[in-house]
Design an enzyme around this catalytic site. Sequence first.
Site, PDB file in Angstrom:
ATOM      1  N   ASP A   1      67.999  -4.820 118.752  1.00  0.00           N
ATOM      2  CA  ASP A   1      68.822  -4.922 119.956  1.00  0.00           C
ATOM      3  C   ASP A   1      68.740  -6.327 120.549  1.00  0.00           C
ATOM      4  O   ASP A   1      69.743  -6.887 121.006  1.00  0.00           O
ATOM      5  CB  ASP A   1      68.356  -3.902 121.005  1.00  0.00           C
ATOM      6  CG  ASP A   1      68.558  -2.461 120.562  1.00  0.00           C
ATOM      7  OD1 ASP A   1      69.407  -2.225 119.681  1.00  0.00           O
ATOM      8  OD2 ASP A   1      67.868  -1.579 121.097  1.00  0.00           O
TER       9      ASP A   1
ATOM     10  N   ASN B   1      70.101  -4.660 109.011  1.00  0.00           N
ATOM     11  CA  ASN B   1      68.784  -5.043 108.515  1.00  0.00           C
ATOM     12  C   ASN B   1      68.773  -4.857 107.000  1.00  0.00           C
ATOM     13  O   ASN B   1      69.749  -4.372 106.411  1.00  0.00           O
ATOM     14  CB  ASN B   1      67.666  -4.262 109.210  1.00  0.00           C
ATOM     15  CG  ASN B   1      67.763  -2.760 108.998  1.00  0.00           C
ATOM     16  OD1 ASN B   1      68.178  -2.287 107.935  1.00  0.00           O
ATOM     17  ND2 ASN B   1      67.386  -1.994 110.013  1.00  0.00           N
ATOM     18  N   LEU B   2      67.696  -5.226 106.353  1.00  0.00           N
ATOM     19  CA  LEU B   2      67.665  -5.207 104.886  1.00  0.00           C
ATOM     20  C   LEU B   2      67.876  -3.802 104.334  1.00  0.00           C
ATOM     21  O   LEU B   2      68.614  -3.619 103.356  1.00  0.00           O
ATOM     22  CB  LEU B   2      66.339  -5.776 104.380  1.00  0.00           C
ATOM     23  CG  LEU B   2      66.193  -5.883 102.855  1.00  0.00           C
ATOM     24  CD1 LEU B   2      67.272  -6.786 102.269  1.00  0.00           C
ATOM     25  CD2 LEU B   2      64.803  -6.392 102.486  1.00  0.00           C
ATOM     26  N   LEU B   3      67.256  -2.810 104.952  1.00  0.00           N
ATOM     27  CA  LEU B   3      67.407  -1.433 104.474  1.00  0.00           C
ATOM     28  C   LEU B   3      68.853  -0.975 104.585  1.00  0.00           C
ATOM     29  O   LEU B   3      69.402  -0.365 103.645  1.00  0.00           O
ATOM     30  CB  LEU B   3      66.495  -0.501 105.284  1.00  0.00           C
ATOM     31  CG  LEU B   3      66.566   0.994 104.926  1.00  0.00           C
ATOM     32  CD1 LEU B   3      66.161   1.216 103.467  1.00  0.00           C
ATOM     33  CD2 LEU B   3      65.682   1.811 105.866  1.00  0.00           C
ATOM     34  N   GLU B   4      69.489  -1.273 105.713  1.00  0.00           N
ATOM     35  CA  GLU B   4      70.894  -0.895 105.902  1.00  0.00           C
ATOM     36  C   GLU B   4      71.788  -1.621 104.909  1.00  0.00           C
ATOM     37  O   GLU B   4      72.734  -1.033 104.356  1.00  0.00           O
ATOM     38  CB  GLU B   4      71.319  -1.213 107.340  1.00  0.00           C
ATOM     39  CG  GLU B   4      70.642  -0.325 108.377  1.00  0.00           C
ATOM     40  CD  GLU B   4      70.710  -0.892 109.787  1.00  0.00           C
ATOM     41  OE1 GLU B   4      70.480  -0.125 110.738  1.00  0.00           O
ATOM     42  OE2 GLU B   4      70.970  -2.113 109.944  1.00  0.00           O
TER      43      GLU B   4
END
Length: 475
Positions: free
Chosen positions: A265, A196-199
């Site tokens: 998921d 995701n963007l944060l990761e």
Amino acid sequence: MNSSYLNFKDKHILVVGDVMLDRYWHGGTSRISPEAPVQVVKVSSIEDRPGGAANVALGLAKLGVSVTLVGVVGNDENADVLARCLEDAGVICRFVRSETLPTITKLRVMSRHQQLIRLDFEEREDSLSQNEALAKVVEECLPKSDAVIFSDYAKGCLADVQSLIKLSNAAKVPSFVDPKGNDFSIYQGATLVKPNLLEFETIVGKCSSTKELEEKAKALREQFGWKALLVTRGEDGLILLSDDKPPFSLATAAKEVFDVTGAGDTVVAVLTAVYVTSKRFIDAVEYANQAAGYVVGKLGTASISAERLDAIMFQRSHNTNFGVLSPKDLLEQIKLAQMNGEKIVFTNGCFDILHPGHIAYMKQAKALGDRLIVAVNTDASVKRLKGEKRPINNLIHRMSVLEGVGSIDWVTWFDEDTPKEIIEFLTPDVLVKGGDYTIETIVGADHVLAHGGEVKVLTFVDGYSTTSIIEKANL
């Protein structure tokens, strides 16, 4: 990719990762404890759900995919509970049992749909023997797998994920990674990685623009030898970088967001399932985006069936205010039509094999108002009502044929055995049934009448029935 009824049943996907048990204690709160300034919850029910990598496996099983799940659990009762939940859904569990670690369990105390507290039961232990045992099971499962998903929640199961990716590459099995942490080099050589963007920004730094994000994503993909990198950005949609193709962006398919639990998921499950069917990343991303848009509109961890996913894609490919629409989109069109003074007529059925009797019935129904809705039982609903050999034609084929009937304005679908819920959701002006019904025995009649509507019973044309056609054709 044109919508087609995706048959996942001949596909087998291996899921490897951090498996968890999500446990919910539900109860009422009416007083404060005399022992401390905290609420007292009187527990009335306990609910267990697969979590983490186990939720990915469950999502695949609900799509109709054959699934094997590999993960580390404790030698405890919670591992047995988790296995039962999964096996009841058709998931094959190949757990590595640890004598020193508990099964990861997240206990949530809930009252009035609010989470009061969460208690985590987990420990981490990176041991060579555990990694070797896991690798052995994965190596045994790879030959019969069309793809492998590595679902990393940084709980220790995938401490040596690089060795597992090498095993999958040696077996020529594509690997899809849902990553975690601040070191993506451990996923080198994977087929596709989906942060995701944060990761993603944890690895590459803050991105001030879409262009900067795309440039950094391209560099990261090339650095670690991935065939594709998919960055999910919540309300800003998704960006796919694959091979030497230009970046592919999709706006989010979510119309309303109630709960993002398990959305990641769902994305990796649908993405992988569609890829092993189509072998095209763009097709896989388009389906995954629509699936995510559906599940975030539901409360709690939700999943999606292949049938519903295909119906959503079928509607999307038509991109019109008429024809096949989801119940939610149809409600918007009904409101607009009623504001314009149009009378909405509703009927429903399986419509497995359309015959002249159906056509005549539709014309009669349309004459009772301005717009005609036909709601169709899904395949699962038809099987429950008519038996395992039905339907002859799947939902997409049945809706496509009905869409071509001139008297029908809208076609939609429902999963339940009766149309009660969809009638109450849409609230048409006229409810129509054919045959020997009386108004008192028509499902949904009370709701329509209570809202000022009409209920009509029409006579079917003699000499036509789907059952007789099937019997004559020996189907």
